[in-house]
Design an enzyme around this catalytic site. Structure first.
Site, PDB file in Angstrom:
ATOM      1  N   LYS A   8       2.549  -7.126  12.636  1.00 51.12           N
ATOM      2  CA  LYS A   8       1.877  -7.337  11.348  1.00 51.12           C
ATOM      3  C   LYS A   8       2.115  -8.759  10.834  1.00 51.12           C
ATOM      4  CE  LYS A   8       1.436  -5.319   6.728  1.00 51.12           C
ATOM      5  NZ  LYS A   8       1.344  -4.048   6.016  1.00 51.12           N
ATOM      6  N   ARG A  59      -1.068   3.958  14.380  1.00 52.37           N
ATOM      7  CA  ARG A  59      -0.299   3.042  15.226  1.00 52.37           C
ATOM      8  C   ARG A  59      -0.863   3.075  16.643  1.00 52.37           C
ATOM      9  NH1 ARG A  59       3.342   5.852  18.263  1.00 52.37           N
ATOM     10  NH2 ARG A  59       3.921   7.887  17.460  1.00 52.37           N
ATOM     11  N   ARG A  82       0.832  -1.208   0.000  1.00 54.41           N
ATOM     12  CA  ARG A  82       0.000   0.000   0.000  1.00 54.41           C
ATOM     13  C   ARG A  82       0.861   1.250   0.000  1.00 54.41           C
ATOM     14  NH1 ARG A  82      -2.871   0.865   4.531  1.00 54.41           N
ATOM     15  NH2 ARG A  82      -4.292   2.247   3.436  1.00 54.41           N
TER      16      ARG A  82
HETATM   17  C1  BTN Z   1       0.456  -3.841   2.453  1.00 52.02           C
HETATM   18  O1  BTN Z   1       1.181  -2.890   2.123  1.00 52.02           O
HETATM   19  O2  BTN Z   1       0.325  -4.170   3.627  1.00 52.02           O
HETATM   20  C2  BTN Z   1      -0.255  -4.628   1.391  1.00 52.02           C
HETATM   21  C3  BTN Z   1       0.622  -5.732   0.858  1.00 52.02           C
HETATM   22  C4  BTN Z   1      -0.032  -6.606  -0.193  1.00 52.02           C
HETATM   23  C5  BTN Z   1       0.949  -7.593  -0.748  1.00 52.02           C
HETATM   24  C6  BTN Z   1       0.307  -8.569  -1.668  1.00 52.02           C
HETATM   25  S1  BTN Z   1       1.373  -9.929  -2.023  1.00 52.02           S
HETATM   26  C7  BTN Z   1       0.275 -10.491  -3.246  1.00 52.02           C
HETATM   27  C8  BTN Z   1      -0.250  -9.266  -3.966  1.00 52.02           C
HETATM   28  N1  BTN Z   1       0.621  -8.912  -5.066  1.00 52.02           N
HETATM   29  C9  BTN Z   1       1.245  -7.758  -4.858  1.00 52.02           C
HETATM   30  O3  BTN Z   1       2.072  -7.227  -5.634  1.00 52.02           O
HETATM   31  N2  BTN Z   1       0.869  -7.229  -3.672  1.00 52.02           N
HETATM   32  C10 BTN Z   1      -0.125  -8.060  -3.028  1.00 52.02           C
END
Ligand code: BTN
Length: 343
Positions: A195, A339, A130
């Site tokens: 997390k 947080r 994100r």
């Molecule tokens: C975050 O930032 O917490 C969200 C992370 C999401 C990661 C997943 S892994 C599978 C899918 N493909 C990606 O490129 N990102 C999501």
């Protein structure tokens, strides 16, 4: 920290799948099995090590896994998802499962376009997180997938979708034996304050994007830390945990195929409910697994302003409500990061 690698040699996963934790295999024996050269085996192992994968290499004996690994089993997954009417694309490696799914959804002719589809991969070279961040998982240490969801709801009626996805994942994880999983607003899954997983939802833009009533196509990307949480904590500078730390004492090695099946089934069921009833169907369940309910939190705006308060929960749209010094304030995802404040 491991080197940034754009691609693994093609034989990397086939070589690693032949290795065992229990005994050494010589490079020669592996090369014979795969009909390739010993140099190819050597390069494959070296690339895997650079991608954070632990293999013991001992001169004269060969290679042995430092720890057992539950590899994704493409045949088993294809069979299981076929039975559920979900089309699967499996990759040993890919840049990003979300990018691949967006591409797949856009490329197919409408009559052949998948309705419910899944992309999963053993390793991503450019996993997306994100807020423009990247998402990293060492080879064999994560579970990464993207689920395609076509909804009759226009984009404006998808508020709360990421929270509903969080509830579905927590329910799936609890069925898998992880009783303590919780949602952290808006998109994380936490365990013991650290997390465990993240969700990235991306909407496919299509020809009808200018029509505010057009149906939506959402790609729901999920990344879960199965092992290696401690190393990730150091890498990202925030508390990160993994499933193995919490589960392996009871269940032995985490079966990532089983985990994927459970989570996607839970997600698929949740999306059917969301299609009918929207976030309202998840509002109570979200509060029941909210990591910070009635707890002190700090919200940080992009330009650095910090607001302290008590998290009251979310409204009907999934916006966070916080009791602050100036009264109850509502925050939307994307504008703040949250947080917990230790009491
Ligand atoms: C975050 O930032 O917490 C969200 C992370 C999401 C990661 C997943 S892994 C599978 C899918 N493909 C990606 O490129 N990102 C999501």
């Amino acid at each position: 920290m491991h080197a940034l690698i754009n691609a693994l040699p093609l034989q990397t996963l086939p070589v690693l799948r032949l290795l065992s934790h229990a005994e050494f295999f010589s490079g020669e024996a592996i090369a014979r099995r795969l009909n390739c050269s010993r140099g190819t085996v050597h390069n494959a192992i070296r690339a895997a090590q650079e991608a954070g994968f632990r293999v013991h290499a001992v001169h004269g004996r060969g290679y042995r896994l430092a720890a057992p690994v539950s590899w994704l089993d493409a045949d088993r997954l294809h069979h299981a998802f076929d039975q559920r009417g979900i089309r699967l694309q499996y990759f040993d490696q890919i840049a990003s499962t979300n990018a691949q799914m967006l591409d797949w959804a856009a490329r197919d002719a409408p009559e052949r376009a998948p309705q419910r589809a899944l992309v999963c991969a053993e390793w991503q070279s450019q996993g997306r997180g994100r807020r423009g961040r990247d998402w990293h998982a060492d080879l064999g240490a994560g579970l990464m997938f993207s689920f395609l969801w076509r909804s009759t709801r226009p984009a404006a009626q998808l508020s709360g979708l990421s929270l509903a996805v969080g509830v579905a994942l927590v329910e799936g994880l609890r069925e898998f034996g992880l009783a303590g999983a919780r949602v952290k607003w808006p998109n994380d899954i936490q365990l013991g304050g650290a997390k465990l997983a993240g969700v990235l939802i991306e909407l496919a833009s299509d020809k009808l994007a200018s029509d505010v009533l057009a149906p939506s196509t959402a790609v729901i990307g999920v990344g879960i830390n199965v092992s290696g949480g401690e190393a990730l904590s150091q890498r990202v500078g925030q508390p990160v945990t993994d499933l193995s730390a919490h589960l392996s004492a009871h269940l032995g090695r985490v079966d990532r195929n089983e985990l994927l099946l459970r989570l996607v089934t839970s997600l698929d069921t949740a999306l059917t409910r969301f299609e009918c009833d929207g976030f309202a169907a998840f509002h109570a369940a979200w509060h029941a697994c909210h990591a910070h309910q009635s707890q002190p939190v700090c919200l940080q705006r992009g330009h650095g302003e910090a607001i302290n308060g008590i998290a009251l929960g979310v409204d009907a749209q999934g916006a966070l409500q916080v009791e602050t010094a100036s009264g109850i304030e509502t925050f939307h995802s994307g504008e703040v990061s949250l947080r917990a404040i230790s009491p």
